[in-house]
Enzyme design. Structure first.
Site, PDB file in Angstrom:
ATOM      1  CG  ASN A 122      27.752  18.827  52.804  1.00 11.19           C
ATOM      2  OD1 ASN A 122      27.923  18.054  51.862  1.00 11.19           O
ATOM      3  ND2 ASN A 122      27.850  20.137  52.666  1.00 11.19           N
ATOM      4  CB  THR A 165      29.245  67.230  26.732  1.00  8.63           C
ATOM      5  OG1 THR A 165      29.807  68.343  26.015  1.00  8.63           O
ATOM      6  CG2 THR A 165      30.006  65.959  26.369  1.00  8.63           C
ATOM      7  CG  ASN A 205      37.998  70.760  28.298  1.00  6.96           C
ATOM      8  OD1 ASN A 205      38.037  70.824  29.522  1.00  6.96           O
ATOM      9  ND2 ASN A 205      36.886  70.557  27.610  1.00  6.96           N
ATOM     10  CB  ALA A 257      44.402  10.526  51.076  1.00  6.74           C
ATOM     11  CB  ALA A 271      23.686  59.281  27.839  1.00  9.29           C
ATOM     12  CG  HIS A 275      46.970  13.798  50.783  1.00 11.13           C
ATOM     13  ND1 HIS A 275      48.110  14.396  50.316  1.00 11.13           N
ATOM     14  CD2 HIS A 275      47.304  13.206  51.956  1.00 11.13           C
ATOM     15  CE1 HIS A 275      49.102  14.170  51.174  1.00 11.13           C
ATOM     16  NE2 HIS A 275      48.636  13.454  52.175  1.00 11.13           N
TER      17      HIS A 275
END
Length: 458
Positions: A389, A85, A172, A383, A12, A366
């Protein structure tokens, strides 16, 4: 019968000293959120319930966990006021089972190990076990107060400690394993009558001792397991500590690093024998390296598998690719997701490959882009070759069959197939399929004008 195990993660805190709009538990260490480290570790155990206490930026935290850990059933509990806590754990009681035991962990203490947590759980014989550590400088930390017999009596916070208690060096960690029945019993009784005016979780230890319960304590194998993160400096320090541990483990597995302090592992890395890693290399996600892999400086490898005897030259980016054995890559090559390089293939400098398979022994040496393509065995791609595409809407496939030769500076406009042993003349634009063994030209005929005069300035 094994007692059911719940995990309570306190997450938190705002993390003001981070100077960030992002909640502290979402800061990253080794490529993963602090909270993610804790979740991954504790769920190596058999966990029945996971409760996360959130506060500042709770929506961000929940969204992150929902995206990254959708497979984990998590109960979210809001801590609307930051009252310590003890209060953070107390707000979970309505969701916490009455039976079983709970590991209490922290979203900003990321590196506690599974082995340590398993040992802590096993040590919880009488109802409470805790993780402690003896340190040279305990300033600012809660001290473990023991009686003459060595039994834990209480945990004394720094601001509440007497001068004698401040000399105690056992501290602790804040990490506990506690029977749920005791949490339901003790947490409603917590008081904020202390220097901080907070509800200390540590007070449950005093309550347990008053009930005649013996508190078990174990120490972690590594000091960094209990180190928390409050600012950027601590985060950077813990990052280097953790990277050092990962590198040391890999060195024990036989990896040679040119400089062990100049490599980052942001995920999991599995390695074969006689691997060499040069400076500035970054591994992300799940990566596997075979035997005799040689990686030069500045490469980034993410979620990829690299086969035996591969040589990756400087400054390559390899992302979600599968690379066979004996492959040469780079320098400055980019392998994008779903790229497959077959054995003994070669990808040279300034080549980008996306969602394509390059066949055995084929070469793209290349300045080329190969996307959405299948390249057969023994193909030479010259190259500057581009597989075109994308038509602005759809992606289409290019197929280059075995032993084809693609001349330099050619464009292959997909969808298109180049047949076995076909040859594409340099500078061609290929828009139709090419038959096996054919030579294809796709360019204007060369024209020459003799005695040409260049323009001159007036």
């Amino acid at each position: 019968m094994i007692s059911p195990l719940s995990v309570i993660i306190l997450a938190a805190g705002k993390g003001t000293r981070m100077q960030s709009a992002k909640p502290k538990v979402l800061q990253t260490l080794a490529g993963k959120s602090l909270l993610g480290h804790v979740l991954d570790t504790c769920h190596q155990l058999t966990v029945d319930d996971t409760i996360i206490v959130h506060g500042f930026g709770g929506e961000q935290v929940q969204a992150h966990i929902a995206e990254q850990y959708a497979h984990l059933p998590i109960t979210w509990v809001a801590q609307t006021e930051q009252l310590g806590t003890g209060h953070a754990v107390k707000v979970t009681l309505s969701d916490l089972p009455k039976e079983g035991q709970s590991l209490i962990l922290y979203g900003d203490v990321p590196l506690v190990s599974c082995q340590t947590l398993a040992t802590l759980q096993a040590a919880n014989i009488y109802g409470v076990s805790m993780l402690t550590l003896t340190v040279d400088n305990p300033f600012g930390l809660g001290r473990i107060k023991r009686d003459k017999a060595g039994n834990i009596e209480a945990i004394i916070e720094q601001k509440d400690a007497s001068s004698d208690e401040q000399q105690i060096q056992e501290i602790n960690s804040g990490i506990y394993c506690v029977d749920n029945a005791l949490l339901h019993k003790f947490l409603p009784k917590l008081s904020n009558d202390n220097a901080q005016q907070e509800y200390y979780l540590t007070d449950i230890v005093k309550m347990a001792v008053a009930d005649g319960i013996t508190i078990a304590a174990i120490e972690p194998e590594h000091t960094f397991e209990i180190e928390g993160v409050n600012n950027r400096q601590q985060l950077a320090s813990l990052e280097r500590t953790w990277q050092g541990k990962l590198v040391a483990d890999l060195q024990e597995a036989g990896v040679q690093f040119a400089d062990p302090t100049r490599v980052d592992i942001r995920g999991t890395l599995s390695v074969g024998q006689d691997v060499f890693v040069d400076v500035g290399v970054v591994f992300e996600g799940d990566c596997t390296l075979g035997d005799n892999v040689y990686i030069e400086a500045g490469c980034v490898i993410k979620n990829s598998q690299i086969g035996n005897a591969c040589h990756i030259k400087p400054y390559c980016v390899i992302d979600e690719a599968t690379v066979g054995a004996g492959v040469d890559i780079g320098p400055f090559a980019h392998l994008r997701p779903e790229t497959v390089l077959s054995d003994n293939s070669k990808v040279g400098n300034f080549v980008e490959i996306k969602k394509s398979t390059i066949g055995h022994g084929s070469k793209v040496n290349h300045l080329s882009y190969i996307g959405d393509a299948t390249v057969g065995t023994g193909v030479n791609v010259g190259a500057g070759v581009i597989t075109c595409n994308y038509d602005g809407v759809n992606k289409s496939q290019t197929i280059i069959e075995d032993h084809a030769f693609i001349g330099s500076n050619s464009s292959l406009v997909a969808p298109v197939t180049i047949g076995d042993t076909a040859t594409i003349a340099a500078g061609s634009v290929i828009t139709k399929d090419v038959d096996a063994s054919a030579l294809a030209f796709g360019r204007a005929r060369q024209t020459q004008k003799d005695n040409f005069q260049r323009p001159t300035k007036k």
